[in-house]
Scaffold this active site. Structure first.
Site, PDB file in Angstrom:
ATOM      1  N   GLU A 102      49.285  38.231   6.393  1.00 54.54           N
ATOM      2  CA  GLU A 102      50.523  37.453   6.443  1.00 54.54           C
ATOM      3  C   GLU A 102      50.994  37.246   5.016  1.00 54.54           C
ATOM      4  OE1 GLU A 102      49.505  33.741   8.308  1.00 54.54           O
ATOM      5  OE2 GLU A 102      48.567  34.784   9.986  1.00 54.54           O
TER       6      GLU A 102
ATOM      7  N   LYS B 220      51.915  35.167   1.885  1.00 47.86           N
ATOM      8  CA  LYS B 220      51.511  33.846   1.425  1.00 47.86           C
ATOM      9  C   LYS B 220      52.755  33.152   0.872  1.00 47.86           C
ATOM     10  CE  LYS B 220      47.864  31.586  -1.205  1.00 47.86           C
ATOM     11  NZ  LYS B 220      48.649  30.627  -1.957  1.00 47.86           N
TER      12      LYS B 220
ATOM     13  N   ASP C  55      55.033  30.501  -0.786  1.00 49.87           N
ATOM     14  CA  ASP C  55      54.758  29.595  -1.898  1.00 49.87           C
ATOM     15  C   ASP C  55      55.481  28.258  -1.706  1.00 49.87           C
ATOM     16  OD1 ASP C  55      53.547  28.833  -4.165  1.00 49.87           O
ATOM     17  OD2 ASP C  55      54.797  30.003  -5.533  1.00 49.87           O
TER      18      ASP C  55
ATOM     19  N   TYR D  78      51.718  28.843  10.790  1.00 49.37           N
ATOM     20  CA  TYR D  78      50.750  29.942  10.762  1.00 49.37           C
ATOM     21  C   TYR D  78      49.327  29.560  11.185  1.00 49.37           C
ATOM     22  CZ  TYR D  78      50.177  27.965   6.035  1.00 49.37           C
ATOM     23  OH  TYR D  78      50.021  27.115   4.969  1.00 49.37           O
TER      24      TYR D  78
ATOM     25  N   LYS E  16      46.238  37.651  -4.430  1.00 52.06           N
ATOM     26  CA  LYS E  16      47.299  37.108  -5.284  1.00 52.06           C
ATOM     27  C   LYS E  16      47.960  38.217  -6.097  1.00 52.06           C
ATOM     28  CE  LYS E  16      47.724  32.707  -5.704  1.00 52.06           C
ATOM     29  NZ  LYS E  16      46.861  31.747  -6.151  1.00 52.06           N
TER      30      LYS E  16
ATOM     31  N   CYS F 242      81.511  17.574 -29.851  1.00 49.08           N
ATOM     32  CA  CYS F 242      81.708  18.569 -28.798  1.00 49.08           C
ATOM     33  C   CYS F 242      82.134  19.914 -29.392  1.00 49.08           C
ATOM     34  CB  CYS F 242      82.765  18.057 -27.828  1.00 49.08           C
ATOM     35  SG  CYS F 242      83.293  19.301 -26.644  1.00 49.08           S
TER      36      CYS F 242
ATOM     37  N   CYS G  32      86.066  20.381 -28.207  1.00 45.72           N
ATOM     38  CA  CYS G  32      87.198  19.563 -28.649  1.00 45.72           C
ATOM     39  C   CYS G  32      86.889  18.758 -29.906  1.00 45.72           C
ATOM     40  CB  CYS G  32      87.647  18.621 -27.535  1.00 45.72           C
ATOM     41  SG  CYS G  32      86.499  17.260 -27.266  1.00 45.72           S
TER      42      CYS G  32
ATOM     43  N   CYS H 114      88.957  16.248 -22.947  1.00 49.99           N
ATOM     44  CA  CYS H 114      88.342  17.425 -23.586  1.00 49.99           C
ATOM     45  C   CYS H 114      88.793  18.702 -22.896  1.00 49.99           C
ATOM     46  CB  CYS H 114      86.820  17.332 -23.530  1.00 49.99           C
ATOM     47  SG  CYS H 114      86.006  18.852 -24.070  1.00 49.99           S
TER      48      CYS H 114
HETATM   49  S1  IVH Z   1      46.103  29.946   6.012  1.00 53.52           S
HETATM   50  C1  IVH Z   1      42.124  27.786   6.221  1.00 53.52           C
HETATM   51  N1  IVH Z   1      48.332  31.337   5.879  1.00 53.52           N
HETATM   52  O1  IVH Z   1      48.091  28.988   0.786  1.00 53.52           O
HETATM   53  C2  IVH Z   1      43.293  28.650   5.927  1.00 53.52           C
HETATM   54  N2  IVH Z   1      47.884  29.728   4.174  1.00 53.52           N
HETATM   55  O2  IVH Z   1      45.912  28.984  -1.195  1.00 53.52           O
HETATM   56  C3  IVH Z   1      44.478  27.860   5.636  1.00 53.52           C
HETATM   57  N3  IVH Z   1      49.662  29.511   2.508  1.00 53.52           N
HETATM   58  O3  IVH Z   1      46.869  25.783   1.426  1.00 53.52           O
HETATM   59  C4  IVH Z   1      45.591  28.575   5.078  1.00 53.52           C
HETATM   60  N4  IVH Z   1      51.013  31.012   3.374  1.00 53.52           N
HETATM   61  O4  IVH Z   1      49.402  26.176   1.705  1.00 53.52           O
HETATM   62  C5  IVH Z   1      47.561  30.393   5.302  1.00 53.52           C
HETATM   63  N5  IVH Z   1      50.277  32.600   5.887  1.00 53.52           N
HETATM   64  C6  IVH Z   1      49.520  31.655   5.322  1.00 53.52           C
HETATM   65  C7  IVH Z   1      49.914  30.973   4.153  1.00 53.52           C
HETATM   66  C8  IVH Z   1      49.051  30.013   3.603  1.00 53.52           C
HETATM   67  C9  IVH Z   1      50.841  30.134   2.401  1.00 53.52           C
HETATM   68  C10 IVH Z   1      49.157  28.486   1.555  1.00 53.52           C
HETATM   69  C11 IVH Z   1      48.619  27.236   2.204  1.00 53.52           C
HETATM   70  C12 IVH Z   1      47.207  27.104   1.687  1.00 53.52           C
HETATM   71  C13 IVH Z   1      47.249  27.917   0.457  1.00 53.52           C
HETATM   72  C14 IVH Z   1      45.874  28.406   0.064  1.00 53.52           C
END
Ligand code: IVH
Length: 686
Positions: free
Chosen positions: A114, A116, A118, A224, A312, A406, A409, A429
């Site tokens: 999935e 991640k 932010d 999720y 990451k 400024c 002006c 101005c």
């Molecule tokens: S699963 C026990 N799925 O990433 C597993 N986390 O670095 C719980 N996050 O605290 C997390 N997208 O805030 C999961 N598709 C995703 C995510 C996700 C973002 C964040 C979440 C978590 C952090 C961990």
């Protein structure tokens, strides 16, 4: 006492509003017009106002209300909210895979990847289908209660049909990149410190004592995971994601199941670049063992599950030099410093400038002219200085001072108490007047084609305009005095101004450049008050009763309209034929009333966005693709599959000419609407 029929009507309205909100916000596939939706909503408000005993906590009218409970009371989770281990390359992913298989004693392992997201993770508690609590992650064991604020997020269901008696849904609250960029722009103008990225902006918006503020911040949510849950029969992550969507949560569609870690590695590589074009920030991919029994067998450490890890992506950064710090003026007279940088490639573009927001920001990071700095793109768009490389200093670097006068002006520059911003104090101005005019005509405001910064400069130089009302009394002959302004262009400009008169109250309010009032706030006020007169008469307290309007905006709007000069400006705009009412409400019987239109192909006389504006102004809705609810397709040249689909469904198809005729745009006027934007100039997005 409310009658049985009324009780039933309220219940039916709640159900219908819930359904149509889901279609609109989560699926982006509305089946009714905004007008019809508003009618239902208003009827429900009417009933609930007359019979407060009928208000339920999960009523759609209760998204914004009350205060954040007990200033973020601490609550212990039934199941901890764990974090994730990180991996940074394919080798580490393979190692993760070996550990998983070794520990399970089998090679039969499926993974789900999935994105991640932010943002910040959220635990939503549902009892008998009702949202009763929203908790931030806190330290993972104890979270903070932000229920009043999460309820303002329109894609989070307040009530779920056929839900188990108790369940906790987990996911990510995030701020879309566009909203983040707009928010920071508004913060600069308001003399507030900017947020460094979308995640901080989302976190800051959730930790607001006044849910009205959160409501105005355009947060969103992807589900999720589950926490504690009773009677939920799902066996895999894939099934869970489907179940969450069936509960009407937004689930990010970019997940995928793999039967080997090599597949996962492919998936991760595929998104490294693709993720840049998403409308929200992602910082990696989460890899999860699909089977819940295997997840359970693998277990967790105190901090992280052993069945998942986060891949990451390296953050995109570049190192360059601050050549100079320059100051530019914003539309409310704010002087904003920015860094002229030695050009450097960063995430696909060459960056030459980064905003430095205000003097506090510069002092906090200790940025000096001549410094080497690390830069990144906030929300993938806006170049920002992350940090100074102090070890590279030679002693030649120069500390920045805000100019005392400024740059436009020569007036006195002063810092407003309690604000980070410095402003020119001269109300006359030329810089402020110029920025206000540019803002008024800009795309998100009145959108006057061809009226960008350089035309505004010429108009000011010749004394042809002093305030926005003058745009509507410009005369084509007079305009020809301006440089590079032929007969045709002058006529187009006059027509474009004329065409902008009907943009309606929301655009006009935003265009006026009232401090703190952004595009969204303007829409909220327009939807509530319908006419500029009603807003002009409203007290600060009354304005604050509007969802999404807090004290600061309300006071600013009230002060703006208390000013005689501003009232006179409104009167002159009205005299010039500028519509100062909400346009949406007046569309019954209009040319596209009730139509759900799709635009496809190229139009010769205007862009698609403008065509969309025309349709909306004349009562219709614009859809992005042909669905079973589409009633009309406007086909330009090179129309593709949308046209085929429309034909197959027997939807009415209009050519460009037919469209223009129906819109009541004569040949002459369409020429104006189609006038080209000023060439070679940046769009004036004040
Ligand atoms: S699963 C026990 N799925 O990433 C597993 N986390 O670095 C719980 N996050 O605290 C997390 N997208 O805030 C999961 N598709 C995703 C995510 C996700 C973002 C964040 C979440 C978590 C952090 C961990």
């Amino acid at each position: 006492m409310a009658s049985e029929t009324l009780i039933q009507e309220a219940e039916a309205l709640r159900k219908a509003i819930r359904h149509h909100s889901y279609l609109y916000y989560v699926l982006d596939r509305p089946e009714i017009t905004d007008f019809e939706f508003d009618q239902m909503y208003r009827r429900l408000v009417e009933i609930e106002t007359a019979h407060p005993e009928l208000v339920t906590p999960d009523s759609p009218t209760q998204r914004v209300g009350g205060r954040a409970s007990d200033d973020f009371r601490k609550v212990r989770f039934k199941k901890p909210m764990l974090s994730l281990t990180n991996v940074f390359n394919a080798g580490e992913l393979r190692e993760f895979d070996r550990r998983v298989k070794g520990s399970l004693g089998t090679d039969a392992v499926e993974y789900v990847t999935e994105l991640k997201i932010d943002g910040l993770s959220m635990n939503l508690v549902y009892e008998e289908g009702r949202l009763v609590q929203g908790l931030t992650r806190g330290d993972g064991r104890v979270g903070e209660d932000v229920t009043a604020n999460v309820k303002t997020i329109k894609t989070i269901p307040l009530y779920i049909e056929n839900a188990p008696p108790y369940m906790e849904i987990r996911g990510e609250v995030y701020m879309p990149r566009k909203s983040f960029a707009r928010l920071n722009e508004e913060r600069d103008e308001a003399g507030l410190m900017p947020f460094a990225n979308c995640r901080n902006a989302a976190a800051g918006s959730l930790r607001q004592l006044d849910p009205h503020v959160t409501a105005a911040r355009s947060l969103d949510f992807f589900a999720y995971a589950i926490g504690e849950a009773e009677g939920l029969r799902v066996h895999t992550q894939e099934e869970l994601l489907r179940q969450l969507a069936a509960f009407h949560f937004r689930v990010n569609p970019n997940y995928r199941k793999w039967d080997s870690i090599e597949g996962v590695i492919e998936g991760v590589a595929e998104w490294e670049e693709k993720r840049r074009s998403l409308p929200y920030d992602t910082d990696g991919m989460v890899v999860k063992v699909n089977d819940f029994r295997q997840q359970e067998a693998l277990g967790a450490t105190v901090k992280d599950p052993k069945w998942a890890t986060a891949y990451k992506y390296p953050p995109e950064e570049a190192v360059t030099r601050v050549e100079r710090i320059v100051v530019t003026m914003g539309r409310t007279g704010v002087l904003t410093p920015s860094a002229d940088l030695s050009p450097v490639r960063l995430a696909g573009t060459t960056v030459k400038r980064a905003t430095l927001h205000n003097l506090d920001f510069i002092r906090e990071k200790d940025i000096r002219e001549g410094d080497w700095v690390r830069i990144y793109k906030a929300g993938e768009i806006i170049p920002e200085v992350a940090a100074v490389l102090k070890e590279k200093r030679t002693g030649e670097e120069k500390e920045f001072e805000m100019p005392g006068t400024c740059p436009v002006c020569g007036g006195k520059v002063a810092r407003v108490e309690g604000e980070a911003a410095y402003r020119c104090t001269n109300p006359q101005c030329g810089g402020v007047v110029r920025e206000k005019l540019i803002h008024f005509a800009s795309r998100d405001a009145m959108d006057i084609e061809g009226l960008g910064p350089s035309v505004v400069d010429s108009l000011l130089a010749c004394g042809l305009v002093k305030d926005p009302a003058d745009f509507y009394t410009m005369d084509a002959e007079e305009l020809q005095q301006l440089e590079r302004m032929g007969e045709k262009r002058a006529a187009n400009l006059v027509e474009a101004a004329k065409a902008s008169r009907g943009r309606g109250l929301a655009k006009l309010l935003f265009a006026l450049g009232i401090r703190f009032l952004g595009a969204k706030g303007a829409e909220l006020l327009a939807a509530r008050y319908h006419t500029v007169e009603a807003i002009m008469e409203a007290s600060t307290e009354n304005l604050m009763e509007t969802e999404g309007i807090g004290t600061v905006i309300a006071e600013s709007v009230h002060a703006y309209f208390a000013d005689e000069g501003h009232r006179a400006l409104i009167a002159r705009l009205q005299a010039a034929g500028v519509v100062t009412d909400e346009v949406k409400e007046e569309t019954e019987g209009a040319a596209f009333a009730g139509e759900r239109a799709v635009l496809t192909g190229k139009l010769a006389s205007m862009g698609r966005r403008e065509a969309g504006d025309i349709i909306r102004r004349l009562g219709g809705e614009v859809q992005s693709s042909v669905t079973k609810t589409t009633t009309l397709v406007i086909a330009g040249t090179d129309a593709g599959s949308k046209l085929d689909k429309a034909r197959a469904q027997g939807v009415t198809i209009l050519t460009e000419d037919e469209f223009l005729r129906r819109a009541g745009l004569s040949g002459e006027e369409t020429g104006a609407v189609g006038a080209k934007k000023e060439e070679g100039l940046p769009s004036s997005n004040a």
